[in-house]
Design a protein around this motif. Sequence first.
Motif, PDB file in Angstrom:
ATOM      1  N   HIS A 233     -14.203  17.410 -16.005  1.00 21.84           N
ATOM      2  CA  HIS A 233     -12.976  17.802 -15.302  1.00 21.84           C
ATOM      3  C   HIS A 233     -11.813  16.850 -15.576  1.00 21.84           C
ATOM      4  O   HIS A 233     -10.841  16.807 -14.810  1.00 21.84           O
ATOM      5  CB  HIS A 233     -13.250  17.958 -13.800  1.00 21.84           C
ATOM      6  CG  HIS A 233     -14.280  19.013 -13.543  1.00 21.84           C
ATOM      7  ND1 HIS A 233     -13.985  20.348 -13.536  1.00 21.84           N
ATOM      8  CD2 HIS A 233     -15.621  18.916 -13.367  1.00 21.84           C
ATOM      9  CE1 HIS A 233     -15.105  21.037 -13.351  1.00 21.84           C
ATOM     10  NE2 HIS A 233     -16.103  20.191 -13.243  1.00 21.84           N
ATOM     11  N   CYS A 243      -9.866  26.329 -14.270  1.00 24.05           N
ATOM     12  CA  CYS A 243     -11.234  25.805 -14.180  1.00 24.05           C
ATOM     13  C   CYS A 243     -11.816  26.212 -12.820  1.00 24.05           C
ATOM     14  O   CYS A 243     -11.065  26.395 -11.856  1.00 24.05           O
ATOM     15  CB  CYS A 243     -11.203  24.282 -14.308  1.00 24.05           C
ATOM     16  SG  CYS A 243     -12.830  23.526 -14.204  1.00 24.05           S
ATOM     17  N   CYS A 245     -13.094  24.426 -10.783  1.00 24.81           N
ATOM     18  CA  CYS A 245     -12.834  23.382  -9.787  1.00 24.81           C
ATOM     19  C   CYS A 245     -11.503  23.624  -9.081  1.00 24.81           C
ATOM     20  O   CYS A 245     -11.164  22.936  -8.126  1.00 24.81           O
ATOM     21  CB  CYS A 245     -12.852  22.006 -10.440  1.00 24.81           C
ATOM     22  SG  CYS A 245     -11.400  21.640 -11.441  1.00 24.81           S
ATOM     23  N   CYS A 250      -9.054  21.660 -17.505  1.00 19.66           N
ATOM     24  CA  CYS A 250     -10.145  20.681 -17.535  1.00 19.66           C
ATOM     25  C   CYS A 250     -10.821  20.772 -18.898  1.00 19.66           C
ATOM     26  O   CYS A 250     -10.882  21.846 -19.508  1.00 19.66           O
ATOM     27  CB  CYS A 250     -11.163  20.978 -16.441  1.00 19.66           C
ATOM     28  SG  CYS A 250     -10.547  20.644 -14.792  1.00 19.66           S
TER      29      CYS A 250
HETATM   30 ZN   LIG Z   1     -12.252  21.443 -13.533  1.00 24.68          ZN
END
Ligand SMILES: [Zn+2]
Length: 379
Positions: A233, A243, A245, A250
């Motif tokens: 990340h 991403c 996340c 990332c």
């Molecule tokens: Zn990420």
Amino acid sequence: MATEQARKRNANRNSILRALHFDGALQRSALSRACHIRKSSVGSIVDELLGIGIVRETSPGNSRSGLEINPAGPLTAAAYLSTEALTFATVQPDGQIARAEKIAVNPASGQEAILQKLCGGLEKFLAREKVMGLGVAVPGLVDPARGVSLHAANIPNWRNVPVRDYLREKLGIDAVIENEARCQLWSAAWFDRLLAKYTDVLLVVVSRGLVGAILQNGKLLTGNRCAAGEFGHIRVEGTARHCNCGRMNCLETYCGIPALVEEIEKIRPGSVASAGDIARLSRDDPVIPNILDRVMLRLSRVLSGIVAALDPQLILVGSPDREFSEQICPILFRQISDECCGIPGAIPQIVATDSETETALRGAAGIVISKCFHSGRFG
Ligand SMILES: [Zn+2]
């Protein structure tokens, strides 16, 4: 005084077990010399270990017999939660998987549903045989000291999940909870006996996401935020890719397996869906290595910084497919060598490890086994 004696006996037992694990069969007298323990103490500890069944004699009944870790000794249970499946296994003291079972998991089904499946699967395994411990490998940030899975980007709403407390309450067993990459690294360190030769190893896993693990001074590095090795990340320059996340650009959105599949599909539509497919196509399609080369360069640039910081003795590469891992090793070696050319000396060797599911399970069990060696408690 009794505590001091017990501590010393534990340390001696651990030395003996580790010598047998890493060096193979040894006689009592050789163990005494190798571990610097008096012969009478070796005899008494070996008798105890023969009784538990974790050690066996190569010529039973002969006092000069070699001793070895008993592959048919007490089993360890392990579970591995990936983004697609839950895999359960019992693992022998020599790392062989005795029995394994896989069930599908929908990562969007929620914390409670996933924990219930984990618990249900383990319950079935634990009902079949007595084990000396239980290890669970999970993706993302894990705090092994508290047994909490802190965060997994590819499992929605998976935050601060008290996996160990949950299993203790439901199954009455104290499990080891560890990050999947650290388990994979421990599998190589312990069962492939890298620890006999290396103390500082970096593992890089190219899978749906990208993750690493670090062995430093012979120990797995967890880090201050339990995030050591989470380089997937790190933000890189790119074309605004989302991403899981929640952030943009990332590294793993460019170099993970789904990104690679997408790149190859642009040129060879309908040809690949997995790391195994990429490896097979790469054997006779000369375009594929070029794509791998281009895509891996972003990863190599980030890894170069990590290699420069850690200066490891060895780099391991893992993925869902061993052949794929073997194909990217020379690419990473060349690119990281180029990036690090200003640092005197060659970069370490880069070698492939076995597929991630098997190594995650073996590694989770290996952590349990090394802890049992240390504590002297075998279930
Ligand atoms: Zn990420």
